[in-house]
Design a protein around this motif. Structure first.
Motif, mmCIF file in Angstrom:
data_model
loop_
_atom_site.group_PDB
_atom_site.id
_atom_site.type_symbol
_atom_site.label_atom_id
_atom_site.label_comp_id
_atom_site.label_asym_id
_atom_site.label_seq_id
_atom_site.Cartn_x
_atom_site.Cartn_y
_atom_site.Cartn_z
ATOM 1 N N ASN A 85 7.157 10.356 -1.001
ATOM 2 C CA ASN A 85 8.324 10.846 -0.251
ATOM 3 C C ASN A 85 9.552 10.026 -0.615
ATOM 4 O O ASN A 85 9.506 9.203 -1.540
ATOM 5 N N SER A 87 11.050 7.528 0.582
ATOM 6 C CA SER A 87 11.228 6.249 1.273
ATOM 7 C C SER A 87 11.355 5.056 0.318
ATOM 8 O O SER A 87 11.410 3.918 0.751
ATOM 9 N N GLN A 103 8.315 2.413 2.310
ATOM 10 C CA GLN A 103 8.732 2.133 3.685
ATOM 11 C C GLN A 103 7.982 0.948 4.285
ATOM 12 O O GLN A 103 8.531 0.176 5.052
ATOM 13 N N ARG A 104 6.704 0.807 3.878
ATOM 14 C CA ARG A 104 5.898 -0.284 4.442
ATOM 15 C C ARG A 104 5.991 -1.557 3.625
ATOM 16 O O ARG A 104 5.151 -2.450 3.752
#
Ligand code: NAG
Ligand code: NAG
Ligand code: NAG
Ligand code: NAG
Ligand code: NAG
Ligand code: NAG
Ligand code: NAG
Length: 495
Positions: A85, A87, A103-104
């Motif tokens: 995605n 991110s 994102q993480r």
């Protein structure tokens, strides 16, 4: 202290906003690039950002041409490790590494530096090279890391294809798996056989195409790689580096080599044509049947003008006649007269050839052709020799050990001479013809000398022989500068 902290946040925010509005070409530790942002090189030639290839939904970090309408990606960072995605974030980590995180905050790709960089700055150069350097480093061209060292499927002008031997770095191309999947495919293309380097294309690790060794002017078997009016080529081979590189004479021309797995797998050279709004193909290797690696087996020569295309070199015969006759050439050819190293072999000169594969070859830049022959004769497994560099009249020595493979005929002046080891009996034939030649030569030279004398003396020298008193011979030599001005000499012999 708190004031400083506040200022930092202000700055960070400022940079954050400036990123969205202005297209910058650098990233510093305060900045990052997220999915909807990009870097643009100073002259607007290249852009770095996130993209999805073809019909794929995956996101990749890559570099593409900024100025042309067709999205053409020239480099991909996370080839094996796509984002699913939007991110993804590209930034500098605390050690100065350039990292792509999701994102993480898990790292999907990293520049993997071996040392910590104090003041890292990342810049997208106008050449399409993404570089990481220490801002305090006085030499602004000493990059800690650069994307040009880790090519994808594309060779851009100024990139080096080949080896940095000091760093143990091998820069080679690898094809995309599919048009919508940039992960490494089945094809690779790079410089091999560093003793006498040539460019090799492999498919699933099997050799598919060999350019022939670099002969000082070009690759022995690929005349299309030669420099021309719009295309400059550098080939460096020394103790530190072995690489191929090219430049355009006109910076306005967009030009690239790409290793393309579709269309049966080829290395293509393309240039952008504004009028047609597309890439035009200027070169593609392998270019014909004869270019496929080792097509005619050992001592077989591939020649498009012959039927069948595979022919044993003169003085050789098929190793497996029946298979050869049914166009299975893989068995190759063998000497018609077996070699006998003890009795003394010699060499026969073959012309207009693409030089054989150099896996078991060896070269020395300072040896002469004569020394080369002597060196080859010394070792019974040395099968051929020639000049390693044909530029400027020929120099250096290349020796081949073991069977000679991947030979083709190249007519039209770009083929090369190769001296191949043959049995003494094969040479005698040559010797006889050489003897005949020598006789013809001697007769020719004598005739020429007589003619020369006649021309020089014609009209000027008049020889007269008179027998005056008995037992005496008088020779009169008269040299006339004009009809009425002669110098007369007399030679008198007494018998
Ligand atoms: C993006 O993908 C990652 C990993 O697949 C996931 O953890 C994350 O929640 C996704 N983010 C968004 C905004 O969908
Ligand atoms: C960086 O190092 C990791 C771990 O050794 C390796 O898995 C990864 O492929 C390397 N990344 C690059 C871009 O070389
Ligand atoms: C080949 O020879 C030429 C002329 O002597 C020289 O300029 C050139 O550097 C040589 N090339 C290599 C690769 O040794
Ligand atoms: C490879 O070649 C095919 C056919 O010529 C073309 O459609 C495709 O776009 C090329 N791929 C790349 C990566 O250039
Ligand atoms: C192979 O072909 C050659 C030339 O056409 C012929 O002389 C020879 O007898 C053939 N050999 C075999 C085993 O078929
Ligand atoms: C190349 O040949 C020269 C002259 O014969 C010799 O001095 C030199 O050591 C050789 N170099 C290598 C690498 O073998
Ligand atoms: C001949 O050359 C080969 C390959 O370089 C080498 O392995 C072998 O030892 C040499 N033989 C002699 C007798 O020098």
């Amino acid at each position: 202290m708190e004031g400083f902290y506040f200022l930092s946040i202000c700055c960070a925010l400022l940079f954050f906003f400036s990123d969205i509005s202005i297209a910058a070409d650098t990233i510093t530790p305060f900045q990052s690039i997220s999915d909807d942002q990009s870097l643009v090189s100073e002259g607007g030639g290249f852009e770095l950002g996130f993209f999805s290839p073809g019909s794929s939904k995956n996101r990749y970090l890559g570099i593409w041409y900024k100025k042309i309408s067709v999205r053409t990606v020239v480099w991909v960072a996370n080839r094996d490790n796509p984002l699913t995605n939007s991110s993804g974030v590209l930034k500098l980590d605390t050690k100065g590494n350039l990292v792509l995180v999701n994102q993480r905050e898990s790292v999907l790709w990293s520049s993997n530096l071996s040392r910590i960089v104090e003041n890292p700055v990342v810049q997208l150069l106008e050449s399409g090279n993404l570089v990481l350097r220490d801002e305090k480093d006085v030499n602004s061209e000493s990059y800690v890391w650069q994307s040009f060292d880790y090519p994808s499927d594309t060779l851009l002008p100024g990139m080096k294809l080949g080896w940095d031997l000091k760093k143990g770095l091998n820069r080679r191309l690898s094809s995309w798996k599919k048009d919508d999947d940039p992960s490494p495919g089945r094809l690779t293309y790079g410089i091999e056989n560093l003793g006498y380097p040539e460019a090799i294309m492999r498919k699933d690790l099997v050799k598919r195409y060999g350019s022939g060794p670099w002969n000082g002017l070009g690759y022995s078997g690929a005349p299309e790689f030669k420099a021309n009016a719009i295309f400059e080529i550098t080939f460096i081979s020394n103790g530190d580096e072995v690489y191929f590189s090219y430049q355009r004479a006109y910076k306005s021309i967009l030009s690239r080599f790409v290793l393309n797995e579709s269309s049966d797998g080829a290395l293509q050279r393309l240039s952008w044509i504004d009028q047609s709004g597309g890439w035009q193909l200027f070169m593609s290797v392998p270019r014909d049947h004869c270019d496929f690696y080792g097509r005619c087996g050992a001592y077989g020569s591939c020649d498009l003008d012959e039927t069948p295309v595979c022919q044993c070199l003169k003085g050789f015969k098929p190793r497996l006649t029946q298979a050869w006759n049914s166009t299975d050439w893989s068995g190759g050819c063998v000497h018609e007269a077996p070699l006998d190293c003890e009795k003394g072999d010699g060499f026969v000169k073959y012309t207009e050839l693409k030089l054989p594969d150099t896996t078991h070859a060896w070269a020395n830049k300072s040896m002469s052709l004569k020394e080369c022959e002597r060196e080859c004769l010394k070792n019974c497994s040395c099968m051929a020799y020639t000049n390693s560099n044909i530029s400027g009249g020929g120099s250096g020595c290349a020796l081949w050990f073991g069977d000679l493979i991947d030979i083709r005929r190249i007519s039209g002046g770009t083929g090369q001479d190769l001296f191949i080891r043959m049995a003494a009996s094969e040479l005698e034939v040559k010797d006889e013809s050489r003897k005949k030649k020598r006789v013809i030569l001697i007769v020719g030279v004598t005739l020429a000398l007589v003619m020369l004398l006649l021309v020089m003396c014609g009209g000027w020298c008049i020889w007269k022989t008179n027998t005056k008193p008995k037992g005496m011979e008088i020779m009169e030599l008269r040299q006339c500068l004009a009809v009425d001005r002669c110098i007369v000499g007399k030679i008198v012999h007494r018998n």
